[in-house]
Design a protein around this motif. Structure first.
Motif, mmCIF file in Angstrom:
data_model
loop_
_atom_site.group_PDB
_atom_site.id
_atom_site.type_symbol
_atom_site.label_atom_id
_atom_site.label_comp_id
_atom_site.label_asym_id
_atom_site.label_seq_id
_atom_site.Cartn_x
_atom_site.Cartn_y
_atom_site.Cartn_z
ATOM 1 N N PHE A 177 -0.548 -5.096 3.348
ATOM 2 C CA PHE A 177 -0.037 -3.748 3.112
ATOM 3 C C PHE A 177 -0.390 -3.272 1.709
ATOM 4 C CE2 PHE A 177 3.664 -1.261 1.452
ATOM 5 C CZ PHE A 177 3.377 -0.072 2.100
ATOM 6 N N VAL A 178 -0.154 -4.110 0.722
ATOM 7 C CA VAL A 178 -0.437 -3.749 -0.671
ATOM 8 C C VAL A 178 -1.928 -3.474 -0.861
ATOM 9 C CG1 VAL A 178 -0.522 -4.656 -3.038
ATOM 10 C CG2 VAL A 178 1.574 -4.873 -1.686
ATOM 11 N N ILE A 179 -2.778 -4.330 -0.337
ATOM 12 C CA ILE A 179 -4.232 -4.162 -0.491
ATOM 13 C C ILE A 179 -4.678 -2.820 0.089
ATOM 14 C CG2 ILE A 179 -6.468 -5.037 0.306
ATOM 15 C CD1 ILE A 179 -5.164 -7.906 0.021
ATOM 16 N N GLU A 180 -4.200 -2.488 1.285
ATOM 17 C CA GLU A 180 -4.593 -1.218 1.913
ATOM 18 C C GLU A 180 -3.992 -0.028 1.185
ATOM 19 O OE1 GLU A 180 -6.734 1.218 4.340
ATOM 20 O OE2 GLU A 180 -6.919 -0.952 4.115
ATOM 21 N N VAL A 238 -4.253 4.849 -2.436
ATOM 22 C CA VAL A 238 -3.824 5.494 -3.683
ATOM 23 C C VAL A 238 -5.026 5.760 -4.585
ATOM 24 C CG1 VAL A 238 -2.523 5.141 -5.825
ATOM 25 C CG2 VAL A 238 -1.456 4.645 -3.630
ATOM 26 N N GLU A 239 -5.934 4.816 -4.670
ATOM 27 C CA GLU A 239 -7.115 5.020 -5.513
ATOM 28 C C GLU A 239 -8.000 6.145 -4.976
ATOM 29 O OE1 GLU A 239 -8.666 1.023 -5.882
ATOM 30 O OE2 GLU A 239 -7.375 0.634 -7.620
ATOM 31 N N GLU A 240 -8.079 6.278 -3.651
ATOM 32 C CA GLU A 240 -8.815 7.404 -3.071
ATOM 33 C C GLU A 240 -8.155 8.724 -3.437
ATOM 34 O OE1 GLU A 240 -8.932 6.752 1.156
ATOM 35 O OE2 GLU A 240 -10.199 4.973 0.961
ATOM 36 N N ILE A 259 1.128 -2.138 10.672
ATOM 37 C CA ILE A 259 1.304 -0.947 9.842
ATOM 38 C C ILE A 259 0.108 -0.040 10.081
ATOM 39 C CG2 ILE A 259 1.569 -0.064 7.490
ATOM 40 C CD1 ILE A 259 2.547 -2.918 6.719
ATOM 41 N N ASP A 260 0.394 1.223 10.366
ATOM 42 C CA ASP A 260 -0.666 2.218 10.521
ATOM 43 C C ASP A 260 -0.636 3.172 9.330
ATOM 44 O OD1 ASP A 260 -1.269 1.146 13.005
ATOM 45 O OD2 ASP A 260 -0.139 2.645 14.124
ATOM 46 N N PHE A 261 -1.809 3.593 8.900
ATOM 47 C CA PHE A 261 -1.948 4.576 7.834
ATOM 48 C C PHE A 261 -2.623 5.807 8.429
ATOM 49 C CE2 PHE A 261 -1.787 0.526 5.700
ATOM 50 C CZ PHE A 261 -1.069 0.764 4.550
ATOM 51 N N GLU A 262 -2.000 6.979 8.236
ATOM 52 C CA GLU A 262 -2.580 8.234 8.715
ATOM 53 C C GLU A 262 -2.698 9.189 7.540
ATOM 54 O OE1 GLU A 262 -0.013 9.760 11.765
ATOM 55 O OE2 GLU A 262 -0.468 8.108 13.150
ATOM 56 N N ASN A 263 -3.910 9.690 7.323
ATOM 57 C CA ASN A 263 -4.119 10.658 6.258
ATOM 58 C C ASN A 263 -3.498 11.991 6.646
ATOM 59 O OD1 ASN A 263 -5.594 8.916 4.553
ATOM 60 N ND2 ASN A 263 -7.446 9.310 5.726
ATOM 61 N N PHE A 278 -2.337 -6.964 -6.448
ATOM 62 C CA PHE A 278 -1.999 -5.712 -7.122
ATOM 63 C C PHE A 278 -3.049 -5.379 -8.174
ATOM 64 C CE2 PHE A 278 1.995 -7.191 -5.431
ATOM 65 C CZ PHE A 278 2.606 -6.038 -4.988
ATOM 66 N N PRO A 279 -3.342 -4.091 -8.354
ATOM 67 C CA PRO A 279 -4.326 -3.701 -9.371
ATOM 68 C C PRO A 279 -3.749 -3.828 -10.783
ATOM 69 C CG PRO A 279 -3.345 -1.760 -8.388
ATOM 70 C CD PRO A 279 -2.804 -2.939 -7.630
ATOM 71 N N ALA A 280 -4.635 -3.855 -11.753
ATOM 72 C CA ALA A 280 -4.219 -4.001 -13.154
ATOM 73 C C ALA A 280 -3.426 -2.789 -13.643
ATOM 74 C CB ALA A 280 -5.455 -4.214 -14.031
ATOM 75 N N TRP A 281 -3.584 -1.620 -12.997
ATOM 76 C CA TRP A 281 -2.894 -0.429 -13.481
ATOM 77 C C TRP A 281 -1.411 -0.408 -13.117
ATOM 78 C CZ3 TRP A 281 -1.247 2.005 -9.115
ATOM 79 C CH2 TRP A 281 -2.063 2.031 -7.986
#
Length: 163
Positions: free
Chosen positions: A44-47, A52-54, A94-98, A145-148
């Motif tokens: 979930f975190v990776i996706e 978020v970066e997009e 988990i589904d992600f919908e734009n 998790f990303p560095a930010w």
């Protein structure tokens, strides 16, 4: 399968289950408890980081910092599960919908239950912060998790509420 909109949730680490538990208030005036395994939590975190970066490519960092400062002043009450007859289930997919102005995330058990949350970049970053804190409390590896992500870790508080 119908999904109910998640109004607010409080995240906790459940050491007996070795899972992250979300105590949820739904818009239909009901409550639910949903659980994340470490494996699904990592996926979930990776996706979510990718999404978020997009989104952040299109947004201004100045506006985001201003929004974060404004939202940090809100009073946030934790969700208190008041009924023993609530839906409790393990998230299996988990589904992600734009969406036009954000993202819908649907948490499902693959059978009967589903809840979803809709949010913009600021809310999604807050969710990542919450999950970082839960991973930290659980002593799970945080390399997904990303560095930010910079979260003040306070081990006295074992739960986080997000609206």
């Amino acid at each position: 399968m119908q999904s109910n909109l998640l109004k607010t949730f409080t995240a906790n680490f459940d050491p007996e289950e070795d899972r992250i538990r979300l105590d949820c208030d739904l818009h239909i005036e009901e409550q639910a408890q949903i659980f994340f395994t470490q494996r699904l939590g990592r996926l979930f975190v990776i996706e979510l980081v990718k999404k978020v970066e997009e989104m952040s490519v299109a947004s201004s960092s100045h506006d985001l910092k201003t929004d974060e400062k404004l939202s940090s002043n809100e009073i946030k009450e934790p969700v208190s599960i008041s009924s023993k007859q609530i839906n409790t289930w393990l998230i299996k997919s988990i589904d992600f919908e734009n969406l036009e102005d954000g993202l819908r995330i649907i948490f499902k058990d693959n059978k009967l239950h589903a809840v979803h949350i809709e949010g913009d970049e600021l809310l999604l970053r807050s969710i990542l912060d919450v999950f970082f804190k839960m991973f930290y409390i659980a002593e799970w590896n945080t390399d997904c998790f990303p560095a930010w992500i910079v979260v003040k870790t306070n081990t006295e508080s074992r739960s986080v509420t997000i609206h």
